[in-house]
Scaffold this motif. Structure first.
Motif, PDB file in Angstrom:
ATOM      1  N   ALA A  93      35.645  31.325  40.794  1.00  0.00           N
ATOM      2  CA  ALA A  93      37.095  31.116  40.722  1.00  0.00           C
ATOM      3  C   ALA A  93      37.772  32.269  39.981  1.00  0.00           C
ATOM      4  CB  ALA A  93      37.397  29.793  40.021  1.00  0.00           C
ATOM      5  N   ALA A  94      37.132  32.734  38.907  1.00  0.00           N
ATOM      6  CA  ALA A  94      37.702  33.841  38.144  1.00  0.00           C
ATOM      7  C   ALA A  94      37.719  35.116  38.981  1.00  0.00           C
ATOM      8  CB  ALA A  94      36.912  34.061  36.858  1.00  0.00           C
ATOM      9  N   GLY A  95      36.658  35.314  39.777  1.00  0.00           N
ATOM     10  CA  GLY A  95      36.602  36.490  40.637  1.00  0.00           C
ATOM     11  C   GLY A  95      37.691  36.467  41.690  1.00  0.00           C
ATOM     12  N   ALA A  96      37.921  35.290  42.276  1.00  0.00           N
ATOM     13  CA  ALA A  96      38.973  35.159  43.276  1.00  0.00           C
ATOM     14  C   ALA A  96      40.341  35.387  42.643  1.00  0.00           C
ATOM     15  CB  ALA A  96      38.910  33.773  43.913  1.00  0.00           C
ATOM     16  N   GLY A  97      40.520  34.871  41.423  1.00  0.00           N
ATOM     17  CA  GLY A  97      41.786  35.062  40.714  1.00  0.00           C
ATOM     18  C   GLY A  97      42.021  36.524  40.382  1.00  0.00           C
ATOM     19  N   ALA A  98      40.951  37.209  39.986  1.00  0.00           N
ATOM     20  CA  ALA A  98      41.055  38.627  39.666  1.00  0.00           C
ATOM     21  C   ALA A  98      41.491  39.435  40.877  1.00  0.00           C
ATOM     22  CB  ALA A  98      39.714  39.142  39.149  1.00  0.00           C
ATOM     23  N   SER A  99      40.918  39.108  42.035  1.00  0.00           N
ATOM     24  CA  SER A  99      41.265  39.817  43.266  1.00  0.00           C
ATOM     25  C   SER A  99      42.732  39.612  43.604  1.00  0.00           C
ATOM     26  CB  SER A  99      40.374  39.323  44.409  1.00  0.00           C
ATOM     27  OG  SER A  99      40.616  40.057  45.587  1.00  0.00           O
ATOM     28  N   ARG A 100      43.269  38.425  43.319  1.00  0.00           N
ATOM     29  CA  ARG A 100      44.674  38.144  43.608  1.00  0.00           C
ATOM     30  C   ARG A 100      45.605  38.934  42.702  1.00  0.00           C
ATOM     31  NH1 ARG A 100      45.920  31.903  43.619  1.00  0.00           N
ATOM     32  NH2 ARG A 100      48.000  32.768  44.062  1.00  0.00           N
ATOM     33  N   VAL A 101      45.346  38.923  41.395  1.00  0.00           N
ATOM     34  CA  VAL A 101      46.248  39.612  40.478  1.00  0.00           C
ATOM     35  C   VAL A 101      46.115  41.133  40.605  1.00  0.00           C
ATOM     36  CG1 VAL A 101      46.248  37.679  38.862  1.00  0.00           C
ATOM     37  CG2 VAL A 101      44.635  39.554  38.511  1.00  0.00           C
ATOM     38  N   ILE A 172      29.437  31.523  49.348  1.00  0.00           N
ATOM     39  CA  ILE A 172      29.423  32.781  48.597  1.00  0.00           C
ATOM     40  C   ILE A 172      29.666  33.950  49.539  1.00  0.00           C
ATOM     41  CG2 ILE A 172      28.013  34.336  47.200  1.00  0.00           C
ATOM     42  CD1 ILE A 172      26.560  31.868  46.130  1.00  0.00           C
ATOM     43  N   LEU A 173      28.994  33.935  50.693  1.00  0.00           N
ATOM     44  CA  LEU A 173      29.157  35.007  51.675  1.00  0.00           C
ATOM     45  C   LEU A 173      30.599  35.071  52.171  1.00  0.00           C
ATOM     46  CD1 LEU A 173      28.054  37.213  53.523  1.00  0.00           C
ATOM     47  CD2 LEU A 173      27.340  35.422  55.126  1.00  0.00           C
ATOM     48  N   ALA A 174      31.188  33.916  52.479  1.00  0.00           N
ATOM     49  CA  ALA A 174      32.566  33.872  52.965  1.00  0.00           C
ATOM     50  C   ALA A 174      33.525  34.405  51.900  1.00  0.00           C
ATOM     51  CB  ALA A 174      32.944  32.442  53.345  1.00  0.00           C
ATOM     52  N   ASP A 175      33.260  34.066  50.634  1.00  0.00           N
ATOM     53  CA  ASP A 175      34.107  34.530  49.535  1.00  0.00           C
ATOM     54  C   ASP A 175      34.019  36.042  49.391  1.00  0.00           C
ATOM     55  OD1 ASP A 175      35.697  34.055  46.982  1.00  0.00           O
ATOM     56  OD2 ASP A 175      33.911  35.032  46.165  1.00  0.00           O
ATOM     57  N   ILE A 176      32.802  36.583  49.490  1.00  0.00           N
ATOM     58  CA  ILE A 176      32.602  38.025  49.368  1.00  0.00           C
ATOM     59  C   ILE A 176      33.298  38.759  50.508  1.00  0.00           C
ATOM     60  CG2 ILE A 176      30.835  39.828  49.713  1.00  0.00           C
ATOM     61  CD1 ILE A 176      29.028  38.262  47.843  1.00  0.00           C
ATOM     62  N   GLN A 177      33.172  38.243  51.720  1.00  0.00           N
ATOM     63  CA  GLN A 177      33.813  38.879  52.871  1.00  0.00           C
ATOM     64  C   GLN A 177      35.332  38.841  52.748  1.00  0.00           C
ATOM     65  OE1 GLN A 177      31.837  36.483  55.863  1.00  0.00           O
ATOM     66  NE2 GLN A 177      30.402  38.119  56.373  1.00  0.00           N
ATOM     67  N   ALA A 178      35.866  37.726  52.250  1.00  0.00           N
ATOM     68  CA  ALA A 178      37.316  37.607  52.069  1.00  0.00           C
ATOM     69  C   ALA A 178      37.797  38.560  50.980  1.00  0.00           C
ATOM     70  CB  ALA A 178      37.683  36.170  51.706  1.00  0.00           C
ATOM     71  N   ARG A 179      36.997  38.678  49.916  1.00  0.00           N
ATOM     72  CA  ARG A 179      37.382  39.569  48.816  1.00  0.00           C
ATOM     73  C   ARG A 179      37.319  41.030  49.253  1.00  0.00           C
ATOM     74  NH1 ARG A 179      34.250  38.568  43.300  1.00  0.00           N
ATOM     75  NH2 ARG A 179      34.613  36.450  44.068  1.00  0.00           N
ATOM     76  N   ASP A 180      36.309  41.370  50.051  1.00  0.00           N
ATOM     77  CA  ASP A 180      36.207  42.735  50.575  1.00  0.00           C
ATOM     78  C   ASP A 180      37.447  43.091  51.391  1.00  0.00           C
ATOM     79  OD1 ASP A 180      33.722  43.011  49.442  1.00  0.00           O
ATOM     80  OD2 ASP A 180      32.602  42.865  51.320  1.00  0.00           O
ATOM     81  N   GLU A 181      37.855  42.156  52.246  1.00  0.00           N
ATOM     82  CA  GLU A 181      39.013  42.390  53.099  1.00  0.00           C
ATOM     83  C   GLU A 181      40.270  42.547  52.258  1.00  0.00           C
ATOM     84  OE1 GLU A 181      41.681  42.841  56.181  1.00  0.00           O
ATOM     85  OE2 GLU A 181      39.493  43.038  56.157  1.00  0.00           O
ATOM     86  N   ARG A 182      40.435  41.694  51.266  1.00  0.00           N
ATOM     87  CA  ARG A 182      41.612  41.737  50.396  1.00  0.00           C
ATOM     88  C   ARG A 182      41.636  43.031  49.582  1.00  0.00           C
ATOM     89  NH1 ARG A 182      41.231  36.667  48.772  1.00  0.00           N
ATOM     90  NH2 ARG A 182      39.888  37.148  46.999  1.00  0.00           N
ATOM     91  N   ASP A 183      40.479  43.420  49.028  1.00  0.00           N
ATOM     92  CA  ASP A 183      40.425  44.606  48.173  1.00  0.00           C
ATOM     93  C   ASP A 183      40.593  45.906  48.960  1.00  0.00           C
ATOM     94  OD1 ASP A 183      40.026  42.940  46.029  1.00  0.00           O
ATOM     95  OD2 ASP A 183      37.881  43.315  45.867  1.00  0.00           O
ATOM     96  N   SER A 184      40.076  45.948  50.176  1.00  0.00           N
ATOM     97  CA  SER A 184      40.129  47.183  50.958  1.00  0.00           C
ATOM     98  C   SER A 184      41.439  47.362  51.721  1.00  0.00           C
ATOM     99  CB  SER A 184      38.952  47.246  51.938  1.00  0.00           C
ATOM    100  OG  SER A 184      38.995  46.155  52.835  1.00  0.00           O
ATOM    101  N   SER A 185      42.184  46.262  51.902  1.00  0.00           N
ATOM    102  CA  SER A 185      43.416  46.353  52.683  1.00  0.00           C
ATOM    103  C   SER A 185      44.686  46.303  51.852  1.00  0.00           C
ATOM    104  CB  SER A 185      43.458  45.218  53.723  1.00  0.00           C
ATOM    105  OG  SER A 185      43.476  43.953  53.081  1.00  0.00           O
ATOM    106  N   ARG A 186      44.550  46.127  50.529  1.00  0.00           N
ATOM    107  CA  ARG A 186      45.758  46.050  49.707  1.00  0.00           C
ATOM    108  C   ARG A 186      46.497  47.389  49.715  1.00  0.00           C
ATOM    109  NH1 ARG A 186      41.901  45.400  44.549  1.00  0.00           N
ATOM    110  NH2 ARG A 186      41.580  47.585  44.032  1.00  0.00           N
TER     111      ARG A 186
END
Length: 224
Positions: A93-101, A172-186
């Protein structure tokens, strides 16, 4: 002479945190876990009831956080107002929150100088996603570590299992893939290797081998 900086960027689960901490210890350099700054901000915001999309409030909070990474500590020791919150900020949850902020321009700007202030003698190893591209573009040596999403999910699954906090591999895999997409496309400071970064795929490498490769590359670059 400018204080040397070694940057280690890459996606979540690539091993950059473990590698960076080990390299900093081997070199006797200071250590910056930039991702922890965003995790701490998300954690502190939630503790204070600040929404993770309230950009002005988050930017203001970012400028007030009292954060320290003890040089003699292990890589899971992170102090917020003198209290170790390492375990609190390592959750999914903290990792997902970090990616958002981290996607908010005002937040990144507020934390930019704070990250640069970690550059102190004799040197710094900075771990993150935009260390070599934005925060320390003049770094002496830059690395970009990566690994397949499946391997990174497997590592995270095993890491959580060891801590007694199991989570389904598929989630976990779905979360990592979503975070990759969010981090690389911001729009601001997207996840990507610096043009002059040394890229290492750690999918099939163990930690000692990766550490050796990184230290050898640093030695060759700094002492040609």
């Amino acid at each position: 002479m400018s204080v040397p900086v070694i940057t280690v960027d890459g996606p979540s689960g690539s091993g950059k945190g473990t590698i960076s901490h080990a390299v900093a210890k081997a070199l006797g350099f200071h250590f910056l876990d930039s991702g922890a700054l965003y995790r701490i901000l998300a954690y502190a915001a939630q503790q204070k009831g600040i929404a993770l999309d309230d950009e002005p409030a988050l930017a203001e909070l970012a400028g007030k956080l009292d954060i320290h990474f003890p040089a003699e500590g292990e890589n899971d020791v992170v102090l917020l107002d003198g209290v170790n919150v390492g375990n609190n900020i390592r959750t999914e949850a903290a990792g997902a929150g970090a990616s958002r902020v981290a996607a908010l321009p005002a937040v990144r700007e507020a934390l930019l100088q704070r990250q640069r202030d970690f550059r102190q003698s004799p040197g710094l190893v900075a771990d993150g996603r935009d260390m070599g591209t934005v925060v320390f573009p003049d770094a002496a040596v830059k690395f970009f570590l990566t690994a397949s999403a499946e391997e990174r999910a497997r590592r995270r699954f095993n890491q959580l299992k060891e801590k007694g906090k199991e989570s389904p591999y598929e989630e976990i895999l779905a979360d990592i893939q979503a975070r990759d997409e969010r981090d690389s496309s911001r729009a601001v400071a997207p996840l990507k290797p610096a043009q002059d970064a040394i890229q290492i795929d750690t999918t099939s490498l163990d930690i000692p081998t990766t550490i050796t490769r990184v230290l050898d590359a640093i030695k060759n670059r700094l002492n040609p």
